[in-house]
Design a protein around this motif. Structure first.
Motif, short mmCIF file in Angstrom:
data_model
loop_
_atom_site.label_atom_id
_atom_site.label_comp_id
_atom_site.label_asym_id
_atom_site.label_seq_id
_atom_site.Cartn_x
_atom_site.Cartn_y
_atom_site.Cartn_z
N MET A 168 0.79 -1.32 -0.05
CA MET A 168 -0.08 -0.03 0.07
C MET A 168 0.98 1.19 -0.02
N LEU A 169 0.64 2.18 -0.78
CA LEU A 169 1.24 3.31 -0.81
C LEU A 169 0.67 4.57 0.13
N GLY A 170 1.34 4.88 1.11
CA GLY A 170 1.01 6.15 2.11
C GLY A 170 1.47 7.56 1.54
N VAL A 171 0.67 8.34 1.74
CA VAL A 171 1.25 9.67 1.45
C VAL A 171 0.74 10.49 2.56
N VAL A 172 1.81 11.43 3.20
CA VAL A 172 1.50 12.17 4.24
C VAL A 172 1.92 13.67 3.79
N GLY A 173 0.90 14.32 3.89
CA GLY A 173 0.90 15.81 3.53
C GLY A 173 0.33 16.34 2.53
N PRO A 233 -3.53 12.83 -7.37
CA PRO A 233 -4.40 11.94 -8.56
C PRO A 233 -3.10 11.18 -9.29
N HIS A 234 -2.00 11.57 -9.43
CA HIS A 234 -0.89 10.91 -10.32
C HIS A 234 -0.49 9.46 -9.46
N LEU A 235 -0.54 9.70 -8.23
CA LEU A 235 -0.10 8.58 -7.06
C LEU A 235 -1.16 7.66 -7.40
N VAL A 236 -2.44 8.20 -7.31
CA VAL A 236 -3.48 7.13 -7.30
C VAL A 236 -3.78 6.49 -8.50
N ALA A 237 -3.35 7.05 -9.67
CA ALA A 237 -3.40 6.37 -10.94
C ALA A 237 -2.37 4.94 -11.05
N ASP A 259 -10.26 16.47 -0.04
CA ASP A 259 -9.42 16.87 -1.23
C ASP A 259 -8.81 15.23 -1.42
N VAL A 260 -8.57 14.59 -0.31
CA VAL A 260 -8.07 13.25 -0.44
C VAL A 260 -9.06 12.00 -1.18
N LEU A 261 -10.30 12.26 -0.68
CA LEU A 261 -11.49 11.43 -1.27
C LEU A 261 -11.67 11.82 -2.85
N ALA A 262 -11.77 13.09 -2.89
CA ALA A 262 -11.97 13.49 -4.53
C ALA A 262 -10.76 13.15 -5.38
N ALA A 263 -9.49 12.76 -4.91
CA ALA A 263 -8.64 12.36 -5.90
C ALA A 263 -8.78 10.61 -5.90
N GLY A 264 -9.54 10.23 -5.18
CA GLY A 264 -9.53 8.75 -5.36
C GLY A 264 -8.76 7.95 -4.24
N ALA A 277 5.39 9.41 -12.71
CA ALA A 277 4.29 9.62 -12.46
C ALA A 277 4.13 11.23 -12.22
N LEU A 278 5.33 11.77 -11.53
CA LEU A 278 5.10 13.15 -11.11
C LEU A 278 5.91 14.17 -11.90
N THR A 279 6.49 13.70 -13.11
CA THR A 279 7.28 14.53 -13.85
C THR A 279 6.89 14.05 -15.41
#
Length: 295
Positions: A1-6, A16-20, A36-41, A147-149
Motif C-alpha cells: 500500500m502506498l501511503g502519502v503524508v502531507g 491523483p497521479h499517485l492514485v493512478a 481533497d483526498v477522497l476527491a482524488a480517489g 508519474a510526477l514528472t
C-alpha cells in the motif's frame, strides 16, 4: 500500500497521479484535507499511526524540515523492513542525512526527491525532481518519479539521500540571487530613462540572461508576486544554504547578500505568499515600480 503524508497545495495536486498507479492511503495533520483526498480517489487515514500500519511505501510531501522531523520520528520505527520512503519535501540535507542513516539501519530504502515547480506543474505531472539515493532505491521509486514528472526527466543527483536536497536548495538560492540582481538592473535602467519591458527584452538575450529573466521576470512587470511560496519559507531555505556554507567552510558573500533581501522582505511583509516579495522590497527602497510602459 502506498501511503502519502502531507496534503497541502502540492500534495493535493500530485495525489491523483499517485492514485493512478494503485491504491493510496493519505493523511494530513489538518482533518479538513479529507475531502481533497477522497476527491482524488485515495482513502483517508485519520491518524498517521493508522496509515503506518498499512503502508510499505511512504511518500512525504511536507512544508519543511520541522514538519518532516516530527512525522519521521513516528514513521521510521513503524515502517517495516524492506519499505521504501520517498521524500518530496524541500528540507534540510543535514536532517535527511541523519534520517536516512536511521532508516538504513532499519532496512528501509530512502530516496530524496525535493520538488521544483508550481502547483500547476504538480497538477500537470510536470514537476522537476532531483532524485537521490542508492541506485537500486531510486529505480524502485522510478514509477512514482515518472508519474510526477514528464516521464524519464527526474534527474539522479547522487547516491546519498541528501544529495537531491543540496541541489534543490542551491538551485533555489541561485534563482533568488538572479531575481534580486535582475530587479536591481532594471531599476538602474529605468532610472536612466529606459522602459523596463524594452530593457528586459534586450538583457534576456545578452550575457546577463537567466532562466529567471526568460520565464519569471514577466510576473514582476505584471505586478504578480508569484504567490505559490511563502517568503518565510524562502528565508528558511536560504538559512539552510548559509548553514551548508558554514559547514563546508565556504564564504558566500553574494548568496548571503541575496538572502538579506529576502529577510528584509519577510520583515516588511510578514510570512506572506510571494516569491517576488524580495523584488517588491527592492522597488520600495528605490522608490520605483517596474511595470510595462513605465520609464
Amino acid at each position: 500500500m502506498l501511503g502519502v503524508v502531507g496534503i497541502g497545495r502540492m500534495g493535493s495536486a500530485l495525489l491523483p497521479h499517485l492514485v493512478a498507479l494503485g491504491p493510496v492511503l493519505a493523511h494530513d495533520i489538518d482533518p479538513a484535507r479529507e475531502p481533497d483526498v477522497l476527491a482524488a480517489g485515495a482513502r483517508w487515514a485519520p491518524t498517521l499511526a493508522e496509515l503506518l500500519t498499512r503502508a510499505d511505501v511512504l511518500v512525504t510531501v511536507l512544508p519543511g524540515p520541522a514538519e518532516l522531523g516530527a512525522v519521521m520520528a513516528e514513521a521510521l520505527p513503524s515502517l517495516p523492513a524492506g519499505a521504501l520512503w520517498l521524500d518530496l519535501t524541500s528540507g534540510d540535507p543535514r536532517m535527511t542525512r541523519v534520517l536516512a542513516a536511521d532508516a538504513g539501519e532499519r532496512g528501509i530504502d530512502v530516496v530524496g526527491a525535493p520538488m521544483g515547480g508550481s502547483v500547476d506543474d504538480a497538477t500537470a505531472g510536470a514537476l522537476a525532481l532531483f532524485a537521490s539515493g542508492r541506485p537500486a532505491a531510486v529505480e524502485r521509486a522510478r514509477p512514482f518519479l515518472d508519474a510526477l514528472t514528464v516521464r524519464g526527466t527526474a534527474r539522479h543527483a547522487g547516491d546519498r539521500a541528501e544529495d537531491g536536497q543540496v541541489v534543490k536548495l542551491l538551485a533555489n538560492a541561485l534563482w533568488f540571487a538572479h531575481a534580486s540582481a535582475a530587479t536591481e538592473a532594471l531599476l538602474v535602467g529605468q532610472a536612466m530613462g529606459l522602459e523596463p519591458e524594452h530593457l528586459h527584452a534586450l538583457l534576456r538575450t545578452s550575457a546577463g540572461g537567466s532562466v529567471f529573466m526568460d520565464r519569471h521576470l514577466d510576473h514582476l512587470l505584471d505586478g504578480d508576486d508569484m504567490t505559490t511560496f511563502g517568503v518565510d519559507r524562502v528565508v528558511e531555505e536560504l538559512d539552510i544554504v548559509a548553514g551548508l556554507g558554514r559547514e563546508g567552510g565556504v564564504a558566500m558573500p553574494v548568496l548571503d547578500a541575496s538572502a538579506d533581501v529576502q529577510r528584509a522582505a519577510l520583515e516588511r511583509f510578514g510570512p506572506a505568499l510571494g516569491e517576488l516579495l524580495g523584488a517588491r522590497r527592492l522597488e520600495e527602497r528605490a522608490g520605483r515600480r517596474l511595470r510595462r510602459g513605465d520609464a
